[in-house]
Write a protein that holds these residues in place. Structure first.
Motif, PDB file in Angstrom:
ATOM      1  N   GLN A 138       0.814  -1.224   0.000  1.00 30.47           N
ATOM      2  CA  GLN A 138       0.000   0.000   0.000  1.00 30.47           C
ATOM      3  C   GLN A 138       0.847   1.273   0.000  1.00 30.47           C
ATOM      4  O   GLN A 138       0.309   2.364  -0.125  1.00 30.47           O
ATOM      5  N   GLU A 139       2.159   1.138   0.129  1.00 34.74           N
ATOM      6  CA  GLU A 139       3.048   2.304   0.176  1.00 34.74           C
ATOM      7  C   GLU A 139       3.707   2.577  -1.167  1.00 34.74           C
ATOM      8  O   GLU A 139       3.724   3.709  -1.635  1.00 34.74           O
ATOM      9  N   VAL A 140       4.296   1.546  -1.744  1.00 37.03           N
ATOM     10  CA  VAL A 140       4.987   1.672  -3.028  1.00 37.03           C
ATOM     11  C   VAL A 140       4.241   0.803  -4.036  1.00 37.03           C
ATOM     12  O   VAL A 140       4.145  -0.416  -3.848  1.00 37.03           O
ATOM     13  N   PRO A 141       3.698   1.418  -5.079  1.00 45.08           N
ATOM     14  CA  PRO A 141       2.930   0.636  -6.060  1.00 45.08           C
ATOM     15  C   PRO A 141       3.733  -0.529  -6.632  1.00 45.08           C
ATOM     16  O   PRO A 141       4.923  -0.406  -6.914  1.00 45.08           O
ATOM     17  N   PHE A 142       3.048  -1.651  -6.799  1.00 45.62           N
ATOM     18  CA  PHE A 142       3.675  -2.867  -7.324  1.00 45.62           C
ATOM     19  C   PHE A 142       4.308  -2.628  -8.701  1.00 45.62           C
ATOM     20  O   PHE A 142       5.292  -3.262  -9.056  1.00 45.62           O
ATOM     21  N   GLU A 143       3.776  -1.684  -9.458  1.00 46.79           N
ATOM     22  CA  GLU A 143       4.280  -1.385 -10.799  1.00 46.79           C
ATOM     23  C   GLU A 143       5.734  -0.909 -10.786  1.00 46.79           C
ATOM     24  O   GLU A 143       6.421  -0.994 -11.801  1.00 46.79           O
ATOM     25  N   HIS A 144       6.206  -0.421  -9.659  1.00 47.48           N
ATOM     26  CA  HIS A 144       7.588   0.033  -9.580  1.00 47.48           C
ATOM     27  C   HIS A 144       8.553  -1.127  -9.798  1.00 47.48           C
ATOM     28  O   HIS A 144       9.650  -0.934 -10.333  1.00 47.48           O
ATOM     29  N   LEU A 145       8.152  -2.320  -9.417  1.00 51.38           N
ATOM     30  CA  LEU A 145       8.986  -3.498  -9.630  1.00 51.38           C
ATOM     31  C   LEU A 145       9.248  -3.706 -11.115  1.00 51.38           C
ATOM     32  O   LEU A 145      10.377  -3.995 -11.531  1.00 51.38           O
ATOM     33  N   ALA A 146       8.230  -3.544 -11.941  1.00 55.37           N
ATOM     34  CA  ALA A 146       8.379  -3.713 -13.397  1.00 55.37           C
ATOM     35  C   ALA A 146       9.341  -2.670 -13.964  1.00 55.37           C
ATOM     36  O   ALA A 146      10.114  -2.976 -14.885  1.00 55.37           O
ATOM     37  N   ARG A 147       9.313  -1.471 -13.431  1.00 55.64           N
ATOM     38  CA  ARG A 147      10.231  -0.430 -13.916  1.00 55.64           C
ATOM     39  C   ARG A 147      11.678  -0.807 -13.615  1.00 55.64           C
ATOM     40  O   ARG A 147      12.561  -0.628 -14.452  1.00 55.64           O
ATOM     41  N   TYR A 148      11.902  -1.332 -12.414  1.00 55.43           N
ATOM     42  CA  TYR A 148      13.256  -1.791 -12.094  1.00 55.43           C
ATOM     43  C   TYR A 148      13.651  -2.977 -12.961  1.00 55.43           C
ATOM     44  O   TYR A 148      14.798  -3.067 -13.415  1.00 55.43           O
ATOM     45  N   ALA A 149      12.736  -3.876 -13.194  1.00 56.08           N
ATOM     46  CA  ALA A 149      13.030  -5.050 -14.025  1.00 56.08           C
ATOM     47  C   ALA A 149      13.463  -4.631 -15.426  1.00 56.08           C
ATOM     48  O   ALA A 149      14.340  -5.270 -16.026  1.00 56.08           O
ATOM     49  N   GLN A 150      12.888  -3.568 -15.955  1.00 56.31           N
ATOM     50  CA  GLN A 150      13.284  -3.060 -17.279  1.00 56.31           C
ATOM     51  C   GLN A 150      14.726  -2.568 -17.263  1.00 56.31           C
ATOM     52  O   GLN A 150      15.459  -2.792 -18.219  1.00 56.31           O
ATOM     53  N   HIS A 151      15.109  -1.891 -16.205  1.00 59.64           N
ATOM     54  CA  HIS A 151      16.456  -1.314 -16.115  1.00 59.64           C
ATOM     55  C   HIS A 151      17.497  -2.321 -15.634  1.00 59.64           C
ATOM     56  O   HIS A 151      18.694  -2.120 -15.876  1.00 59.64           O
ATOM     57  N   LEU A 152      17.046  -3.349 -14.951  1.00 58.55           N
ATOM     58  CA  LEU A 152      17.950  -4.359 -14.388  1.00 58.55           C
ATOM     59  C   LEU A 152      17.533  -5.746 -14.909  1.00 58.55           C
ATOM     60  O   LEU A 152      17.036  -6.575 -14.147  1.00 58.55           O
ATOM     61  N   PRO A 153      17.747  -5.997 -16.200  1.00 54.91           N
ATOM     62  CA  PRO A 153      17.246  -7.246 -16.792  1.00 54.91           C
ATOM     63  C   PRO A 153      17.859  -8.517 -16.204  1.00 54.91           C
ATOM     64  O   PRO A 153      17.265  -9.587 -16.324  1.00 54.91           O
ATOM     65  N   ASN A 154      18.994  -8.412 -15.563  1.00 53.83           N
ATOM     66  CA  ASN A 154      19.620  -9.594 -14.961  1.00 53.83           C
ATOM     67  C   ASN A 154      19.254  -9.784 -13.492  1.00 53.83           C
ATOM     68  O   ASN A 154      19.704 -10.735 -12.851  1.00 53.83           O
ATOM     69  N   ALA A 155      18.447  -8.879 -12.964  1.00 50.38           N
ATOM     70  CA  ALA A 155      18.049  -8.986 -11.558  1.00 50.38           C
ATOM     71  C   ALA A 155      17.153 -10.198 -11.344  1.00 50.38           C
ATOM     72  O   ALA A 155      16.415 -10.620 -12.244  1.00 50.38           O
ATOM     73  N   ILE A 156      17.241 -10.737 -10.160  1.00 46.93           N
ATOM     74  CA  ILE A 156      16.366 -11.839  -9.759  1.00 46.93           C
ATOM     75  C   ILE A 156      15.141 -11.202  -9.115  1.00 46.93           C
ATOM     76  O   ILE A 156      15.260 -10.470  -8.130  1.00 46.93           O
ATOM     77  N   ILE A 157      13.979 -11.446  -9.699  1.00 48.79           N
ATOM     78  CA  ILE A 157      12.744 -10.800  -9.292  1.00 48.79           C
ATOM     79  C   ILE A 157      11.931 -11.757  -8.430  1.00 48.79           C
ATOM     80  O   ILE A 157      11.687 -12.899  -8.822  1.00 48.79           O
ATOM     81  N   ARG A 158      11.509 -11.274  -7.280  1.00 46.19           N
ATOM     82  CA  ARG A 158      10.652 -12.047  -6.375  1.00 46.19           C
ATOM     83  C   ARG A 158       9.330 -11.296  -6.201  1.00 46.19           C
ATOM     84  O   ARG A 158       9.243 -10.360  -5.415  1.00 46.19           O
TER      85      ARG A 158
END
Length: 181
Positions: A138-158
Motif C-alpha cells: 500500500q506504500e509503493v505501487p507494485f508497478e515500480h517493480l516492473a520499472r526496475y526489471a526493465q532497467h535491471l534485466p539480470n536482476a532476480i525478481i521475487r
C-alpha cells in the motif's frame, strides 16, 4: 568467516522503528555467521538526499571485507543511487532491494532521490541484484517493480502475492537468497 550485511532502513518518521522488525527477522534467520549492521539514517531536510548518501558511504567504507547490501523502500533506492553515483572500493557480494520506489517526476523534493540515467550500467559488475515486492503493498505501487526489471534485466525478481510493504516482517525469502550467494 563472518559475513557483513548493511541494512538501510525505509523512510518516514517511523522508518527506523518499523524496519527494526525486518532487521530482527533477518538476524534471527541468518544467525551468528552474519553480522547485520543497522544504522539510523539522518533526516536533514536541507539536503536533497536528506544526508543519506554520505551516511551510506561512511557505513560501507567502515566495513572490512565483503559486504551484502539490503535496503527497504527508500533505503533500497538510496543504495542504488549511491552505487550508481559513487565509486566504491568495497567488494559488494549482493544487493537486496525490498519494496523499492522508482522515483520519477520533476518536483524539487524528488530530484535528490532520482536515479541517474543509465544507473544500471554503473552498478558493481557481476554483483547479483535481488528485487522483492508484494502485490498488496500500500506504500509503493507494485508497478515500480516492473520499472526496475526493465532497467535491471539480470536482476532476480521475487513477486510476492501478499505481505504488504513490510513483507509481514518476515524476511525468510531474503535470508534464503543471501545464503545462496
Amino acid at each position: 568467516m563472518e559475513k557483513h550485511i548493511l541494512f538501510i532502513q525505509g523512510g518516514g518518521d517511523d522508518g527506523y522503528k518499523e524496519d527494526e522488525k525486518l532487521v530482527t527477522s533477518l538476524r534471527t534467520l541468518l544467525e551468528a555467521s552474519y553480522q547485520v549492521q543497522y544504522p539510523r539514517m539522518p533526516s536533514d531536510e536541507s539536503l536533497p538526499d536528506f544526508g543519506w548518501l554520505h551516511k551510506i558511504e561512511n557505513e560501507i567504507t567502515a566495513i572490512k571485507g565483503q559486504t551484502i547490501l539490503v535496503g527497504h523502500s527508500l533505503g533500497g533506492s538510496m543504495l542504488l543511487k549511491y552505487l550508481s553515483e559513487k565509486d566504491t572500493q568495497q567488494e559488494i557480494a549482493g544487493i537486496f532491494l525490498i519494496a523499492t520506489p522508482f522515483w520519477s517526476g520533476d518536483e524539487d523534493w524528488i530530484k535528490g532521490l532520482k536515479l541517474p540515467a543509465g544507473f544500471s550500467d554503473k552498478l558493481p559488475k557481476n554483483t547479483p541484484v535481488f528485487l522483492y515486492h508484494c502485490r498488496d503493498d500500500q506504500e509503493v505501487p507494485f508497478e515500480h517493480l516492473a520499472r526496475y526489471a526493465q532497467h535491471l534485466p539480470n536482476a532476480i525478481i521475487r513477486e510476492l502475492a501478499s505481505g504488504g510493504h513490510q513483507l509481514n516482517n518476515d524476511l525468510s525469502i531474503v535470508a534464503n537468497d543471501i545464503r545462496s550467494l
